[in-house]
Design an enzyme around this catalytic site. Structure first.
Site, PDB file in Angstrom:
ATOM      1  CE  LYS A  53      24.673   2.095  33.807  1.00 46.15           C
ATOM      2  NZ  LYS A  53      25.775   1.284  33.234  1.00 46.15           N
ATOM      3  CB  ALA A 100      40.193   4.024  37.036  1.00 48.46           C
ATOM      4  N   GLY A 101      36.913   4.308  35.387  1.00 54.36           N
ATOM      5  CA  GLY A 101      35.607   4.898  35.623  1.00 54.36           C
ATOM      6  C   GLY A 101      34.591   3.880  36.095  1.00 54.36           C
ATOM      7  N   GLY A 131      31.624  -2.999  22.357  1.00 53.58           N
ATOM      8  CA  GLY A 131      30.562  -2.527  23.233  1.00 53.58           C
ATOM      9  C   GLY A 131      29.203  -3.112  22.902  1.00 53.58           C
TER      10      GLY A 131
END
Length: 273
Positions: A65, A126-127, A235
């Site tokens: 990404k 926190a990824g 998801g």
């Protein structure tokens, strides 16, 4: 034949081909194909350079990404806000334009479940997904976002993202995450198993949980949340909503078939188990 594909490593698990092919079938796009390619960061430049005029678009998953950005002619403000591109449209005049549909996908998924505005939010983890969640929350959250993290470095990173995105971020220790489950919206961005220990801590009168995993599903936390009567998104909700936006951008159609894409995704997940 007009071509599109998802790239990443690992890629075999990706549901993107199922969702996009379902959309093509529903839209009558019989001359469109959508494949998957195992591509890592080292192989990406050569793959992109070899794309011919038959290519309409690419979906990017980890770890590509960010690596795709230098190979593009331009990226949207949304993608620039989190330095992550998950969608590339190849235009008829040969340009490669990047966007991020994860961010509006989160907003659309929440909107579908009646969550349009919130005054506080908890993020677990926190990824990379957490930064996309923060960017989405910049559009719908009027108050503070508390991010539960495992390290000081992650805390500093989330504060930086908050400042950049205009979101009031507070960080807290991962060991105290049970204290955040009472927020009206909780977004779990962690890998499989990481939140299992929180399942017994789900409060009565739970609000909305958006757990970004789709396999395995439900997670222990999601199952407990549902048992307590809370609103639940998974998801697959994110995957379908971001894919709807990808299909619309790549094909130029204005209304990708959300219901058909979701049904195809659900069927594919059932077939795995």
């Amino acid at each position: 034949m007009i071509r599109a594909a998802v790239l990443g490593s690992p890629i075999e698990h990706s549901l993107s081909p199922v969702l996009h092919r379902a959309a093509y079938q529903e839209l009558g796009l019989d001359d469109w194909s959508y494949d998957r390619f195992e591509i890592d960061e080292a192989a990406l430049p050569q793959f992109v350079a070899g794309l011919g005029p038959e290519w309409a678009g690419l979906s990017l998953t980890m770890p590509l990404k960010r690596a795709i950005i230098p190979l593009l002619d331009g990226i949207s403000d949304t993608a620039a806000s989190v330095e992550a591109v998950n969608t590339v449209v190849l235009t008829k005049d040969g340009r490669r334009l990047g966007d991020n549909t994860d961010i509006p996908g989160i907003v659309s998924a929440l909107h579908e479940r009646g969550v349009d505005k919130v005054d506080s939010v908890t993020i677990l983890g926190a990824g990379a997904t957490a930064s996309s969640a923060l960017a989405a929350l910049a559009r719908i959250c009027s108050g503070e976002v508390t991010v539960y993290v495992r390290s000081r470095a992650r805390a500093d990173e989330m504060h930086e993202w908050g400042e950049r995105l205009g979101v009031a971020v507070r960080t807290a220790d991962w060991a105290d995450a049970a204290g955040g489950l009472g927020a009206p919206l909780v977004i779990a961005t962690t890998p499989a198993g990481a939140t299992d220990w929180l399942a017994p801590e789900v409060p009565a009168g739970a609000g909305t949980l958006f757990d970004v995993l789709y396999d395995p599903w439900p997670t222990a936390l999601a199952a407990a949340w549902s048992q307590h009567g809370g609103r639940l998104l998974g998801g697959l909700d994110l995957l379908v909503h971001q894919a709807v936006l990808q299909v619309e951008q790549m094909t130029g159609r204005h209304s990708a078939p959300l219901a058909a894409m979701r049904a195809a995704g659900e069927a594919a997940l059932r077939a795995r188990h």
